[in-house]
Design an enzyme around this catalytic site. Structure first.
Site, PDB file in Angstrom:
ATOM      1  N   GLU A   1     -12.171   8.050   1.512  1.00  0.00           N
ATOM      2  CA  GLU A   1     -11.054   8.141   2.423  1.00  0.00           C
ATOM      3  C   GLU A   1     -11.372   7.590   3.861  1.00  0.00           C
ATOM      4  O   GLU A   1     -10.308   6.967   4.417  1.00  0.00           O
ATOM      5  CB  GLU A   1     -10.633   9.682   2.544  1.00  0.00           C
ATOM      6  CG  GLU A   1      -9.472  10.136   3.434  1.00  0.00           C
ATOM      7  CD  GLU A   1      -8.071   9.522   2.722  1.00  0.00           C
ATOM      8  OE1 GLU A   1      -7.024   9.665   3.791  1.00  0.00           O
ATOM      9  OE2 GLU A   1      -8.106   9.410   1.819  1.00  0.00           O
ATOM     10  N   GLU A   2     -12.571   7.664   4.270  1.00  0.00           N
ATOM     11  CA  GLU A   2     -12.832   7.337   5.841  1.00  0.00           C
ATOM     12  C   GLU A   2     -12.657   5.850   5.894  1.00  0.00           C
ATOM     13  O   GLU A   2     -12.162   5.402   6.850  1.00  0.00           O
ATOM     14  CB  GLU A   2     -14.177   8.003   6.175  1.00  0.00           C
ATOM     15  CG  GLU A   2     -14.136   9.304   6.190  1.00  0.00           C
ATOM     16  CD  GLU A   2     -13.401   9.904   7.458  1.00  0.00           C
ATOM     17  OE1 GLU A   2     -13.264   9.082   8.289  1.00  0.00           O
ATOM     18  OE2 GLU A   2     -12.917  11.354   7.497  1.00  0.00           O
ATOM     19  N   SER A   3     -13.588   5.077   4.839  1.00  0.00           N
ATOM     20  CA  SER A   3     -13.770   3.630   5.065  1.00  0.00           C
ATOM     21  C   SER A   3     -13.602   2.649   3.876  1.00  0.00           C
ATOM     22  O   SER A   3     -13.967   1.702   3.936  1.00  0.00           O
ATOM     23  CB  SER A   3     -15.030   3.436   5.688  1.00  0.00           C
ATOM     24  OG  SER A   3     -16.205   3.845   4.926  1.00  0.00           O
TER      25      SER A   3
ATOM     26  N   TYR B   1      -5.850  16.595   5.695  1.00  0.00           N
ATOM     27  CA  TYR B   1      -7.043  15.586   5.338  1.00  0.00           C
ATOM     28  C   TYR B   1      -7.968  16.435   4.449  1.00  0.00           C
ATOM     29  O   TYR B   1      -8.288  15.711   3.313  1.00  0.00           O
ATOM     30  CB  TYR B   1      -7.738  15.338   6.633  1.00  0.00           C
ATOM     31  CG  TYR B   1      -9.085  14.654   6.327  1.00  0.00           C
ATOM     32  CD1 TYR B   1      -9.129  13.361   6.248  1.00  0.00           C
ATOM     33  CD2 TYR B   1     -10.288  15.314   6.186  1.00  0.00           C
ATOM     34  CE1 TYR B   1     -10.619  12.660   6.099  1.00  0.00           C
ATOM     35  CE2 TYR B   1     -11.468  14.838   6.335  1.00  0.00           C
ATOM     36  CZ  TYR B   1     -11.530  13.438   6.145  1.00  0.00           C
ATOM     37  OH  TYR B   1     -12.909  12.809   6.055  1.00  0.00           O
TER      38      TYR B   1
END
Length: 159
Positions: free
Chosen positions: A72-74, A151
């Site tokens: 999800e982050e990167s 999130y």
């Protein structure tokens, strides 16, 4: 009767899985009983499986949660910088990186994953082992948990 019994069992199973994902296993280690166990996960992008699995062990959460979060982050891309300025595979804001005394560079996979472990362990501790709240804190800050719950739910659903 059979139909009702089956439904109750299914609800109980899911309730157990959800609770297991957010309840601390006890002690000061902030270990969390994860719904998918402590098995082994594949890497993602430039983050090898050994780092995903090692981070999960060091934090005390399921590797599926770590993998979903990095995804999800990167997407595992160490060169990513978000429009807000978050950097690297674990998307650290420069102030968070320096405030947590992280060493090296957020663009280094090894450095970022080391700091990710420090951050997530601290967030779990600060939230009494509640994984959902720890994920929300990672995203939006400890003082703004409500803003990070979407999130957190995205990560937990993907895990």
């Amino acid at each position: 009767m059979s139909r009702r019994r089956r439904r109750r069992h299914s609800t109980g199973f899911w309730l157990t899985a959800i609770i297991a994902g957010i309840v601390a296993a006890g002690g000061g280690s902030a270990a969390v009983l994860a719904p998918h166990g402590s098995g082994s996960c594949h890497g993602i992008g430039s983050v090898p499986a050994s780092m995903i699995n090692g981070a999960a062990r060091n934090i005390g959460i399921s590797c599926t949660v770590v993998r979903a979060q990095i995804s999800e982050e990167s997407g595992g891309d160490p060169s990513v910088t978000s429009p807000a300025g978050a950097q690297g595979v674990a998307q650290f804001m420069p102030g968070t990186w320096s405030g947590d005394n992280c060493k090296g560079s957020p663009f280094s996979v090894g450095d970022a994953m080391t700091c990710y472990v420090i951050q997530m362990r601290g967030d779990l501790r600060a939230n009494g082992g509640n994984l959902r709240d720890a994920l929300a804190a990672y995203n939006a800050g400890q003082g703004n948990l409500q803003a990070g719950l979407g999130y957190a739910d995205t990560i937990l659903s993907a895990a």
